[in-house]
Design an enzyme around this catalytic site. Sequence first.
Site, mmCIF file in Angstrom:
data_model
loop_
_atom_site.group_PDB
_atom_site.id
_atom_site.type_symbol
_atom_site.label_atom_id
_atom_site.label_comp_id
_atom_site.label_asym_id
_atom_site.label_seq_id
_atom_site.Cartn_x
_atom_site.Cartn_y
_atom_site.Cartn_z
ATOM 1 N N CYS A 18 1.478 6.108 12.455
ATOM 2 C CA CYS A 18 2.813 6.189 13.012
ATOM 3 C C CYS A 18 3.047 7.439 13.992
ATOM 4 O O CYS A 18 3.921 7.245 14.800
ATOM 5 C CB CYS A 18 3.722 6.226 11.761
ATOM 6 S SG CYS A 18 3.261 7.175 10.476
ATOM 7 N N HIS A 78 9.948 10.327 12.035
ATOM 8 C CA HIS A 78 9.284 11.574 12.403
ATOM 9 C C HIS A 78 9.743 12.211 13.662
ATOM 10 O O HIS A 78 10.233 11.548 14.609
ATOM 11 C CB HIS A 78 7.841 10.954 12.621
ATOM 12 C CG HIS A 78 6.995 10.586 11.358
ATOM 13 N ND1 HIS A 78 7.402 10.507 10.063
ATOM 14 C CD2 HIS A 78 5.832 10.182 11.095
ATOM 15 C CE1 HIS A 78 6.833 10.076 9.111
ATOM 16 N NE2 HIS A 78 5.587 9.490 9.884
HETATM 17 N N1 NAP Z 1 5.546 4.066 5.799
HETATM 18 C C1 NAP Z 1 5.327 4.047 7.339
HETATM 19 O O1 NAP Z 1 5.997 4.831 7.904
HETATM 20 C C2 NAP Z 1 3.768 3.562 7.555
HETATM 21 C C3 NAP Z 1 3.781 3.731 9.090
HETATM 22 C C4 NAP Z 1 2.642 3.193 9.704
HETATM 23 C C5 NAP Z 1 1.732 2.541 8.822
HETATM 24 N N2 NAP Z 1 1.974 2.420 7.458
HETATM 25 C C6 NAP Z 1 0.845 1.763 6.745
HETATM 26 O O2 NAP Z 1 1.583 0.519 6.384
HETATM 27 C C7 NAP Z 1 0.995 0.206 5.008
HETATM 28 C C8 NAP Z 1 2.363 -0.071 3.964
HETATM 29 O O3 NAP Z 1 3.026 0.956 4.050
HETATM 30 P P1 NAP Z 1 4.303 1.327 3.291
HETATM 31 O O4 NAP Z 1 4.938 2.593 3.697
HETATM 32 O O5 NAP Z 1 5.383 0.077 3.349
HETATM 33 O O6 NAP Z 1 3.917 1.397 1.742
HETATM 34 P P2 NAP Z 1 4.832 0.883 0.327
HETATM 35 O O7 NAP Z 1 6.404 1.096 0.603
HETATM 36 O O8 NAP Z 1 4.138 1.663 -0.723
HETATM 37 O O9 NAP Z 1 4.614 -0.574 0.200
HETATM 38 C C9 NAP Z 1 3.451 -0.947 -0.200
HETATM 39 C C10 NAP Z 1 3.512 -2.635 -0.600
HETATM 40 O O10 NAP Z 1 2.620 -3.100 -0.689
HETATM 41 C C11 NAP Z 1 2.454 -4.043 -1.945
HETATM 42 N N3 NAP Z 1 1.047 -3.911 -2.634
HETATM 43 C C12 NAP Z 1 0.291 -2.982 -3.267
HETATM 44 N N4 NAP Z 1 -0.995 -3.638 -3.694
HETATM 45 C C13 NAP Z 1 -0.837 -4.927 -3.316
HETATM 46 C C14 NAP Z 1 -1.698 -6.000 -3.495
HETATM 47 N N5 NAP Z 1 -2.814 -5.862 -4.157
HETATM 48 N N6 NAP Z 1 -1.379 -7.347 -2.891
HETATM 49 C C15 NAP Z 1 -0.207 -7.362 -2.177
HETATM 50 N N7 NAP Z 1 0.858 -6.486 -2.206
HETATM 51 C C16 NAP Z 1 0.339 -5.249 -2.516
HETATM 52 C C17 NAP Z 1 3.310 -3.200 -2.775
HETATM 53 O O11 NAP Z 1 3.900 -3.864 -3.691
HETATM 54 P P3 NAP Z 1 3.897 -3.723 -5.368
HETATM 55 O O12 NAP Z 1 5.126 -2.557 -5.471
HETATM 56 O O13 NAP Z 1 4.177 -4.911 -5.969
HETATM 57 O O14 NAP Z 1 2.471 -3.078 -5.718
HETATM 58 C C18 NAP Z 1 4.271 -2.608 -1.980
HETATM 59 O O15 NAP Z 1 5.491 -3.583 -1.624
HETATM 60 C C19 NAP Z 1 0.212 1.433 4.380
HETATM 61 O O16 NAP Z 1 -1.160 0.809 4.739
HETATM 62 C C20 NAP Z 1 0.536 2.339 5.295
HETATM 63 O O17 NAP Z 1 -0.387 3.466 5.638
HETATM 64 C C21 NAP Z 1 2.984 3.059 6.801
#
Ligand code: NAP
Length: 352
Positions: free
Chosen positions: A138, A257
């Site tokens: 990001c 950010h």
């Molecule tokens: N946040 C950012 O700004 C950002 C920016 C760029 C990239 N990313 C990347 O994008 C991805 C998601 O980030 P996020 O910030 O959205 O994280 P998050 O809010 O923690 O969400 C993660 C999601 O994945 C689900 N999950 C976990 N294990 C799973 C499984 N085995 N099968 C299916 N769903 C599952 C979780 O659901 P449960 O709660 O049901 O487990 C939750 O809905 C990560 O790889 C992160 O590094 C994030």
Amino acid sequence: MPEKRTLAIVGATGAVSREALAILDAAPEDDPLAQLDVRLLGSPRSAGQTLTCRGRDISVELFTPDSFAGVDFAVFAAGGAVSRDMAPAAAEAGCVVIDNSSAFRMDESTPLVVPEINADLLTDVAIGRGSILANPNCSTILAAVALYPIARALGIERAVISTYQAVSGAGGPAMRELLAQTKAVLEGESARGRIFKEPCAFNLFSHDSAIDPESGRNVEEEKMLREIDKIFASADEPVVPPRLSCTCVRVPVLRAHSESINLTLRRAAGERELREVLAVAPGVRLRDDRANNDFPTPRKAEGGDEVLVGRLRPDPSQDEGRGYDLFLSGDQLRKGAALNALQIARRLLERG
Ligand SMILES: NC(=O)c1ccc[n+]([C@@H]2O[C@H](COP(=O)([O-])OP(=O)(O)OC[C@H]3O[C@@H](n4cnc5c(N)ncnc54)[C@H](OP(=O)(O)O)[C@@H]3O)[C@@H](O)[C@H]2O)c1
């Protein structure tokens, strides 16, 4: 009538996925994204929950290896382990996977795509023919969107980047941690956390990713260095990537950010020339009103699609015309993740 396409969102209840849903929800009717059939996939913890998009209640389905039959696009946003395990199977089933994790970013065969910079990488990608595309980190996307047009027009020899990263970069639970800690501190209690080792309310700290004991750089800083290199070298008009140094810091901001960037240009240029480059740069909006002290902030960037750039000024410590400072803010849940992924899908849909 174009064929109806299906997009699956993996990790549907997370911060990035919810933002993707919000973008799909708000897409105007003539946007190809508005025509997509959306499926939501999640872990057993979130399967069965209902989210709404374009007036339709969509139930989160349990995510299994068989989830991808008939799916054209799969936006993965469930962390690196899930992507590593399941993205190849999705591609095998014919899906165009757009992965938000770092699992495949540095694989030589995986395009690392920022549509404003290297959309030509999508030329070899076709709907119905499985492939894996990676969204950059990001903070990297925000820096790349602002720096690439400068590098293309004037050349950037080196840049020093200092980030001010919102807690939502660590996902939905981190946002809840900041809110809970803030409330606790205001009520005179201590700030206890689960996501971050350091208190995140009323504090800031070196990015919470692992530090390499040799280089002293953390994983987030390493991503910025390596990914900018890969993106600039694969640009539709390739440029020599700048030498970079980076310090990544987490700040008590919920989302969006910010980055302070010090540049050395390859050739001397006037401030006006630099402003002219940024004024027409795709994905960038200059917000640089010195008279009113009105510059980019996370709050101004929140919910927006563009990277706000301001505080543009000569660096007096460098040769005249070669050194500049700037400050940017961008919504990393949107351009740093969900929006970038959907822009990629949109380009492929437009091409048909
Ligand atoms: N946040 C950012 O700004 C950002 C920016 C760029 C990239 N990313 C990347 O994008 C991805 C998601 O980030 P996020 O910030 O959205 O994280 P998050 O809010 O923690 O969400 C993660 C999601 O994945 C689900 N999950 C976990 N294990 C799973 C499984 N085995 N099968 C299916 N769903 C599952 C979780 O659901 P449960 O709660 O049901 O487990 C939750 O809905 C990560 O790889 C992160 O590094 C994030």
